[in-house]
Design an enzyme around this catalytic site. Structure first.
Site, PDB file in Angstrom:
ATOM      1  N   ASN A  10       0.866  -1.181   0.000  1.00  0.00           N
ATOM      2  CA  ASN A  10       0.000   0.000   0.000  1.00  0.00           C
ATOM      3  C   ASN A  10       0.904   1.233   0.000  1.00  0.00           C
ATOM      4  OD1 ASN A  10      -1.800   2.049   0.521  1.00  0.00           O
ATOM      5  ND2 ASN A  10      -2.133   1.480   2.661  1.00  0.00           N
ATOM      6  N   GLU A  95      -6.257   4.494   8.006  1.00  0.00           N
ATOM      7  CA  GLU A  95      -6.177   5.932   7.751  1.00  0.00           C
ATOM      8  C   GLU A  95      -7.497   6.459   7.188  1.00  0.00           C
ATOM      9  OE1 GLU A  95      -2.562   5.590   5.531  1.00  0.00           O
ATOM     10  OE2 GLU A  95      -1.585   5.024   7.405  1.00  0.00           O
ATOM     11  N   GLU A 163      -5.052  -5.427  10.676  1.00  0.00           N
ATOM     12  CA  GLU A 163      -3.996  -4.428  10.879  1.00  0.00           C
ATOM     13  C   GLU A 163      -4.241  -3.700  12.203  1.00  0.00           C
ATOM     14  OE1 GLU A 163      -2.088  -3.214   6.944  1.00  0.00           O
ATOM     15  OE2 GLU A 163      -3.847  -1.964   7.176  1.00  0.00           O
ATOM     16  N   SER A 207       3.840  -2.658  10.266  1.00  0.00           N
ATOM     17  CA  SER A 207       5.308  -2.625  10.392  1.00  0.00           C
ATOM     18  C   SER A 207       5.981  -3.923   9.962  1.00  0.00           C
ATOM     19  CB  SER A 207       5.721  -2.231  11.811  1.00  0.00           C
ATOM     20  OG  SER A 207       5.230  -0.935  12.111  1.00  0.00           O
TER      21      SER A 207
END
Ligand code: PEP
Length: 252
Positions: A10, A95, A163, A207
Site C-alpha cells: 500500500n 487511515e 492491521e 510494520s
C-alpha cells in the site's frame, strides 16, 4: 487449506505515476521467478492506469466510492478503477477510518460496490491501542467484520487484512502471540458468519519488514501481508516477497 499467500504493498500518497511504473518494473525484474505468491501493488489513483502487470502481479486501488457515477467531486468509482486494469480495492484502511472518518456503514457500502463491480475488496480491520488495552480487540474485530460484511452473501472474492492500528507506520509490530490470537479470532468470527470462510485470505499488516517477515508469515492463520512503509522500497518489498515464497515452498 494451503492458500497462495498474498504480499500487497500500500503506497499511500507516495510515488508519481512514472516513479510507480519504474518501481513496478524494477520489482518484477527482481522477482522474475516468483510463482507461489500473489504480489499486489496499490499506487495512488493517478498511478493505476494501464500498469504493466499480469499474474502473479496485480494492482489495487486504495479506496473507492460506492456509487458508479454522479456529483461526488474528488471521488473515484469501481468501474473507473476496473477500467484501469486493477483487480483489488483496499477498503477501510485505518487511515480512511481514523483520519478521514469513514464509518463501518460507508465501508460496507464500498465492499458491496467493489463486489458488484466484479472486483475484490481487501477489507482492513483492526483495533486501536486503547481498545486493545481495554481488552476489546475481539469485540472490535467482530463488530468491524459484521458491519463491514453486512449483506454480503459469499466471501469468495474477499480478502481480509488484520492491521492493529497501533502497529501501522509505528515500527512496532504485534508479537507472534498477538497476531496468532487475532487471526484465530478473525477466523472464528468469519466461520460463524460464513461456513466457507476457510478459503479466504487473512493478511497481517503493521510494520512488516524484511527482518520480521519470516517469523510473521509462519504464524498460523497468516496468509500474507499488507505492507505500507517497506513496500515503497524495491529491495525491501522484493525481499519480503521472496521470504514469503521460500516459506510457502517448504509447505508444498
Ligand atoms: C499499512 O499502511 O497498511 C501498513 C501496514 O503500514 P506499515 O507497514 O508502514 O506499518
Amino acid at each position: 487449506m494451503n492458500l497462495t499467500p498474498i504480499v500487497a504493498g500500500n503506497w499511500k500518497m507516495h510515488k508519481t505515476p512514472s516513479e510507480g511504473a519504474s518501481f513496478i518494473e524494477l520489482t518484477k525484474n527482481l522477482l522474475l521467478d516468483i510463482e507461489h505468491v500473489s504480489v499486489i501493488f496499490a499506487p495512488p489513483f493517478t498511478g493505476l492506469f494501464d500498469l504493466n502487470v499480469k499474474p502473479p502481479f496485480y494492482s489495487a486501488a486504495q479506496n473507492c466510492h460506492w456509487e458508479q457515477t454522479g456529483a461526488f467531486t474528488g471521488e473515484i468509482s469501481v468501474s473507473m478503477i476496473r477500467d484501469c486494469g486493477a483487480e483489488f480495492v483496499i477498503i477501510g484502511h485505518s487511515e480512511r477510518r481514523h483520519v478521514f472518518g469513514e464509518s463501518d456503514e460507508w465501508i460496507n457500502r464500498k465492499v458491496k460496490a467493489v463486489l458488484a463491480g466484479n472486483m475484490k475488496p481487501i477489507l482492513c480491520i483492526g483495533e486501536l491501542l486503547n481498545q486493545r488495552e481495554a481488552g476489546q480487540t475481539e469485540l472490535v474485530l467482530k463488530s468491524q467484520l459484521e458491519q463491514g460484511l453486512a449483506g454480503v452473501e459469499a466471501l469468495e472474492n474477499i480478502v481480509i487484512a488484520y492491521e492493529p492500528v497501533w502497529a501501522i507506520g509505528t515500527g512496532v509490530t504485534a508479537n507472534a502471540n498477538q497476531v496468532e490470537s487475532a487471526h484465530s479470532s478473525v477466523r472464528n468470527i468469519l466461520k460463524e458468519l460464513y461456513p466457507e470462510s476457510d478459503t479466504i485470505h487473512v493478511l497481517y499488516g503493521g510494520s512488516v519488514k524484511s527482518g520480521n517477515a519470516e517469523e510473521l508469515i509462519q504464524i498460523p492463520g497468516v496468509n500474507g501481508f499488507l505492507i505500507g512503509g517497506a513496500s515503497l522500497d524495491v529491495e525491501s518489498f522484493a525481499s519480503i516477497t521472496r521470504t514469503v515464497e521460500t516459506v510457502q515452498l517448504r509447505t508444498l
